[in-house]
Design an enzyme around this catalytic site. Sequence first.
Site, PDB file in Angstrom:
ATOM      1  N   HIS A 150       0.850  -1.192   0.000  1.00 34.78           N
ATOM      2  CA  HIS A 150       0.000   0.000   0.000  1.00 34.78           C
ATOM      3  C   HIS A 150       0.881   1.236   0.000  1.00 34.78           C
ATOM      4  CE1 HIS A 150      -3.516   2.493   0.982  1.00 34.78           C
ATOM      5  NE2 HIS A 150      -2.667   3.183   1.722  1.00 34.78           N
TER       6      HIS A 150
ATOM      7  N   ASP B 261     -15.373   2.830   7.098  1.00 34.09           N
ATOM      8  CA  ASP B 261     -14.370   3.734   6.523  1.00 34.09           C
ATOM      9  C   ASP B 261     -14.978   4.588   5.420  1.00 34.09           C
ATOM     10  OD1 ASP B 261     -11.528   4.595   6.353  1.00 34.09           O
ATOM     11  OD2 ASP B 261     -11.759   3.876   4.304  1.00 34.09           O
TER      12      ASP B 261
ATOM     13  N   LYS C 263      -8.812  -1.833   6.131  1.00 32.66           N
ATOM     14  CA  LYS C 263      -9.113  -2.297   4.772  1.00 32.66           C
ATOM     15  C   LYS C 263      -8.181  -3.435   4.369  1.00 32.66           C
ATOM     16  CE  LYS C 263      -9.061   2.026   3.527  1.00 32.66           C
ATOM     17  NZ  LYS C 263      -9.124   3.335   2.930  1.00 32.66           N
TER      18      LYS C 263
ATOM     19  N   ARG D  61     -14.200  12.831   6.857  1.00 29.85           N
ATOM     20  CA  ARG D  61     -12.874  13.400   7.126  1.00 29.85           C
ATOM     21  C   ARG D  61     -12.439  14.325   6.002  1.00 29.85           C
ATOM     22  NH1 ARG D  61      -9.333   8.402   7.663  1.00 29.85           N
ATOM     23  NH2 ARG D  61      -7.664   9.900   7.913  1.00 29.85           N
TER      24      ARG D  61
ATOM     25  N   SER E 293      -7.882   3.506   9.272  1.00 26.42           N
ATOM     26  CA  SER E 293      -8.482   3.490   7.941  1.00 26.42           C
ATOM     27  C   SER E 293      -7.715   2.545   7.007  1.00 26.42           C
ATOM     28  CB  SER E 293      -8.482   4.919   7.382  1.00 26.42           C
ATOM     29  OG  SER E 293      -8.742   4.943   6.013  1.00 26.42           O
TER      30      SER E 293
END
Length: 444
Positions: free
Chosen positions: A82, A161, A187, A168, A183
């Site tokens: 990620h 989320d 995931k 947010r 967050s």
Amino acid sequence: MRAVDTIRKKRDGIALQRDEIASFVSGVVDGSVADYQASAFLMAVVWRGMTDEETAWLTEAMVASGERVDLGPCAPRAVDKHSTGGVGDKTSLVVAPVVAACGGVVPMMSGRGLGHTGGTLDKLEAIPGLRTDLDLAAFRRVVQAVGCAIVGQTASIVPADRVLYALRDVTATVDSVPLIVASILSKKIAEGTRGLVLDVKTGRGAFMADERGARRLAAALVSHGLRSGLAVEALVSAMDVPLGRAVGNALEVAEAIEVLRGGGPDDVVELCDHLAARMLVVAGLADDEAGALAGARAARTSGRGLEVFGRMVEAQGGDPRVVEQPRRLPAAAHRELVVGSRSGVVQAIDAVRIGLASVALGAGRERAGDAVDPAAGVVLLKRPGDPVAGADPVLELHFNDRARRDVAWPLATGAVDVADEAAASRPLILDRLDAARVAAATEE
Ligand code: URA
């Protein structure tokens, strides 16, 4: 448990209990907690922070808000990567098939472009026919059959989320370490991965521009990932200059294919090889860095990674002929050169300006839901350290719409800084944080 009491406690700096966080998060999803209450809670977290326990409980509650993918027999080899987002970062398109070619399993749920940064889903969708909106059963099937899939987050994965991130985004509560950690990790846990390599970017083009902040975020992600049972580590990498030469969806797919053929720009190759190598180590598929790097490089340069990429494209409904014939990717009707401002040496190329120019040309979105132009983007003809003589071109703009070109032009022309001498540059990979490093830092 009343939402207002949880908000008040957090506002007053009192640590929350596990059941209070769980109840608040389930209320966010079932609608019993109103958006204004969730927003107040998020702002209280920004101001008061969260303890490690609270962050872990928030992550756990967010995972529990939706489904969790079970990859069955593939699960022990599952590993994902990620990135916190950059300009020209096409590494996911390379590392997912390379790691799969080395025996890993990559269940990658990615995002779309945000602000000046590009998104992996927009890039992949530049391939004619390719779908990223697979349901969980199809996602699991592709991962199991091919070894990797790259899809969007489905509605049933971490619905909390979806609600909280949207709030947010519009309440100035994105940049909070506990909220970012919960967050991202929720995931990744829900998508079924066991291993995770994070690429936390820092520099002008990164969402965490300041290096200390990026290191703090990387350490928090690693320590909370470990706590949640993931095998996880993080690279901290520089995002001062766009990665590679191509910025824009089809242009970046073409560059990723070049890298999967054993070529491509040095910086993309370096980051892809290191990310893939660390994914192999984290997944237990290589014993050490040297062996992992050799394995990743061999898979990338031998064409094995490219072959897996082609199978993934086909399994997701895309035209696999793009692998052999990248000219089948969408191409812009117009190209225009930007020349250097003077003779000299390229000192810097502003990743934010290039990212914004690419968005203005149509490669990204001004508003959520806007369509993107797969062919639009910017090609860097010069990189920092390259000489520029007279009217040498430094950038090439690709566009279909002349009005968009006019918006992008001033951004692009101001993006390349030419000076008498090249500036000293920092390494691309600035650090790697693993379990041992995070433990040592905690003891200090
Ligand atoms: N990316 C995410 O998925 N969540 C965040 O909070 C920040 C970046």
